[in-house]
Design a protein around this motif. Structure first.
Motif, PDB file in Angstrom:
ATOM      1  N   ASP A  28      46.826  45.489  36.646  1.00  0.00           N
ATOM      2  CA  ASP A  28      46.868  46.157  37.940  1.00  0.00           C
ATOM      3  C   ASP A  28      45.614  47.004  38.071  1.00  0.00           C
ATOM      4  OD1 ASP A  28      47.769  47.171  40.374  1.00  0.00           O
ATOM      5  OD2 ASP A  28      48.803  48.838  39.409  1.00  0.00           O
ATOM      6  N   LEU A  29      44.693  46.566  38.908  1.00  0.00           N
ATOM      7  CA  LEU A  29      43.429  47.284  39.105  1.00  0.00           C
ATOM      8  C   LEU A  29      43.242  47.583  40.591  1.00  0.00           C
ATOM      9  CD1 LEU A  29      41.145  45.152  36.769  1.00  0.00           C
ATOM     10  CD2 LEU A  29      41.906  47.485  36.371  1.00  0.00           C
ATOM     11  N   PRO A  30      43.812  48.694  41.067  1.00  0.00           N
ATOM     12  CA  PRO A  30      43.588  49.060  42.468  1.00  0.00           C
ATOM     13  C   PRO A  30      42.094  49.211  42.752  1.00  0.00           C
ATOM     14  CG  PRO A  30      45.275  50.458  41.480  1.00  0.00           C
ATOM     15  CD  PRO A  30      44.669  49.651  40.374  1.00  0.00           C
ATOM     16  N   TRP A  31      41.728  49.044  43.990  1.00  0.00           N
ATOM     17  CA  TRP A  31      40.307  49.075  44.381  1.00  0.00           C
ATOM     18  C   TRP A  31      39.633  50.386  44.028  1.00  0.00           C
ATOM     19  CZ3 TRP A  31      39.753  46.380  49.792  1.00  0.00           C
ATOM     20  CH2 TRP A  31      40.244  45.074  49.689  1.00  0.00           C
ATOM     21  N   GLU A  32      40.402  51.476  43.953  1.00  0.00           N
ATOM     22  CA  GLU A  32      39.803  52.783  43.664  1.00  0.00           C
ATOM     23  C   GLU A  32      39.749  53.103  42.170  1.00  0.00           C
ATOM     24  OE1 GLU A  32      44.174  53.387  44.588  1.00  0.00           O
ATOM     25  OE2 GLU A  32      42.552  52.302  45.544  1.00  0.00           O
ATOM     26  N   LEU A  61      31.980  53.509  38.393  1.00  0.00           N
ATOM     27  CA  LEU A  61      32.009  52.839  39.694  1.00  0.00           C
ATOM     28  C   LEU A  61      33.433  52.381  39.961  1.00  0.00           C
ATOM     29  CD1 LEU A  61      28.904  50.444  39.739  1.00  0.00           C
ATOM     30  CD2 LEU A  61      29.239  52.495  41.095  1.00  0.00           C
ATOM     31  N   SER A  62      33.819  52.367  41.213  1.00  0.00           N
ATOM     32  CA  SER A  62      35.151  51.867  41.558  1.00  0.00           C
ATOM     33  C   SER A  62      35.119  50.340  41.638  1.00  0.00           C
ATOM     34  CB  SER A  62      35.613  52.451  42.897  1.00  0.00           C
ATOM     35  OG  SER A  62      34.852  51.892  43.953  1.00  0.00           O
ATOM     36  N   VAL A  63      36.290  49.753  41.594  1.00  0.00           N
ATOM     37  CA  VAL A  63      36.404  48.296  41.721  1.00  0.00           C
ATOM     38  C   VAL A  63      35.773  47.853  43.048  1.00  0.00           C
ATOM     39  CG1 VAL A  63      38.038  46.376  41.956  1.00  0.00           C
ATOM     40  CG2 VAL A  63      38.452  48.174  40.256  1.00  0.00           C
ATOM     41  N   PRO A  74      36.931  41.848  46.444  1.00  0.00           N
ATOM     42  CA  PRO A  74      37.560  42.632  45.378  1.00  0.00           C
ATOM     43  C   PRO A  74      38.532  41.849  44.497  1.00  0.00           C
ATOM     44  CG  PRO A  74      37.383  43.973  47.333  1.00  0.00           C
ATOM     45  CD  PRO A  74      36.961  42.581  47.722  1.00  0.00           C
ATOM     46  N   PRO A  75      39.357  40.926  45.032  1.00  0.00           N
ATOM     47  CA  PRO A  75      40.251  40.187  44.127  1.00  0.00           C
ATOM     48  C   PRO A  75      39.497  39.367  43.061  1.00  0.00           C
ATOM     49  CG  PRO A  75      41.035  39.994  46.376  1.00  0.00           C
ATOM     50  CD  PRO A  75      39.681  40.638  46.444  1.00  0.00           C
ATOM     51  N   VAL A  76      38.332  38.853  43.407  1.00  0.00           N
ATOM     52  CA  VAL A  76      37.520  38.116  42.432  1.00  0.00           C
ATOM     53  C   VAL A  76      37.040  39.069  41.348  1.00  0.00           C
ATOM     54  CG1 VAL A  76      35.345  36.863  42.102  1.00  0.00           C
ATOM     55  CG2 VAL A  76      36.790  36.345  44.072  1.00  0.00           C
ATOM     56  N   VAL A  77      36.579  40.238  41.757  1.00  0.00           N
ATOM     57  CA  VAL A  77      36.093  41.242  40.809  1.00  0.00           C
ATOM     58  C   VAL A  77      37.233  41.728  39.919  1.00  0.00           C
ATOM     59  CG1 VAL A  77      35.050  43.530  40.630  1.00  0.00           C
ATOM     60  CG2 VAL A  77      34.158  41.886  42.272  1.00  0.00           C
ATOM     61  N   GLN A  78      38.434  41.852  40.470  1.00  0.00           N
ATOM     62  CA  GLN A  78      39.582  42.276  39.666  1.00  0.00           C
ATOM     63  C   GLN A  78      39.857  41.282  38.539  1.00  0.00           C
ATOM     64  OE1 GLN A  78      42.144  42.656  43.098  1.00  0.00           O
ATOM     65  NE2 GLN A  78      42.342  44.870  42.763  1.00  0.00           N
ATOM     66  N   VAL A  79      39.702  39.991  38.804  1.00  0.00           N
ATOM     67  CA  VAL A  79      39.906  38.967  37.770  1.00  0.00           C
ATOM     68  C   VAL A  79      38.843  39.116  36.687  1.00  0.00           C
ATOM     69  CG1 VAL A  79      39.830  36.479  37.303  1.00  0.00           C
ATOM     70  CG2 VAL A  79      41.054  37.326  39.311  1.00  0.00           C
ATOM     71  N   ARG A  93      39.326  54.108  34.211  1.00  0.00           N
ATOM     72  CA  ARG A  93      39.866  55.457  34.367  1.00  0.00           C
ATOM     73  C   ARG A  93      40.703  55.444  35.637  1.00  0.00           C
ATOM     74  NH1 ARG A  93      37.643  55.708  30.104  1.00  0.00           N
ATOM     75  NH2 ARG A  93      36.000  57.066  29.388  1.00  0.00           N
ATOM     76  N   PRO A  94      41.791  56.187  35.645  1.00  0.00           N
ATOM     77  CA  PRO A  94      42.575  56.238  36.882  1.00  0.00           C
ATOM     78  C   PRO A  94      41.746  56.885  37.988  1.00  0.00           C
ATOM     79  CG  PRO A  94      43.406  57.826  35.278  1.00  0.00           C
ATOM     80  CD  PRO A  94      42.341  57.034  34.598  1.00  0.00           C
TER      81      PRO A  94
END
Length: 118
Positions: A28-32, A61-63, A74-79, A93-94
């Motif tokens: 779980d990697l929220p955009w922030e 840096l944020s996602v 962003p979904p590609v970067v999350q993968v 980091r949260p």
């Protein structure tokens, strides 16, 4: 100029090629969520998108920011980030929590004190 050329080249590659057909991340990697390179040297055989993420994340840096730098959704970067986390190349980091609302009565007392000095 080099970054612009790389971004154009990277954005022309289909996201499913970059993620090897994966559409979701195992984490779980929220955009922030904030991302930072771990300091581990990445292998030279690493895919260019992974290397660019590690290079960009020398500071937090944020996602969403990473996605903007890569020119990818962003979904590609999350993968990609989920892979990098698993390999120990980046840490997360949260997100910084939003500031809590200040006590209005305290603000009124401060304002009254300032007004009395004027």
């Amino acid at each position: 100029m080099r970054d612009e050329e790389e971004a154009r080249g990277t954005s022309a590659i289909r996201p499913y090629v970059i993620t090897k057909g994966r559409s979701g991340s195992s984490r779980d990697l929220p955009w922030e969520t904030l991302v930072l390179a771990s300091g581990v040297t990445p292998p030279a055989t690493l895919q260019p998108e992974y290397l660019r993420i590690v290079e960009r994340c020398q500071g937090l840096l944020s996602v969403a920011e990473i996605a903007a730098h890569l020119g990818q959704p962003p979904p590609v970067v999350q993968v990609l980030l989920a892979d990098l986390i698993e390999w120990g190349l980046v840490e997360t980091r949260p997100p910084v929590p939003p500031a809590r609302r200040a006590d209005v009565s305290l603000l009124r007392k401060v304002l009254h004190g300032l007004e009395s000095r004027l």
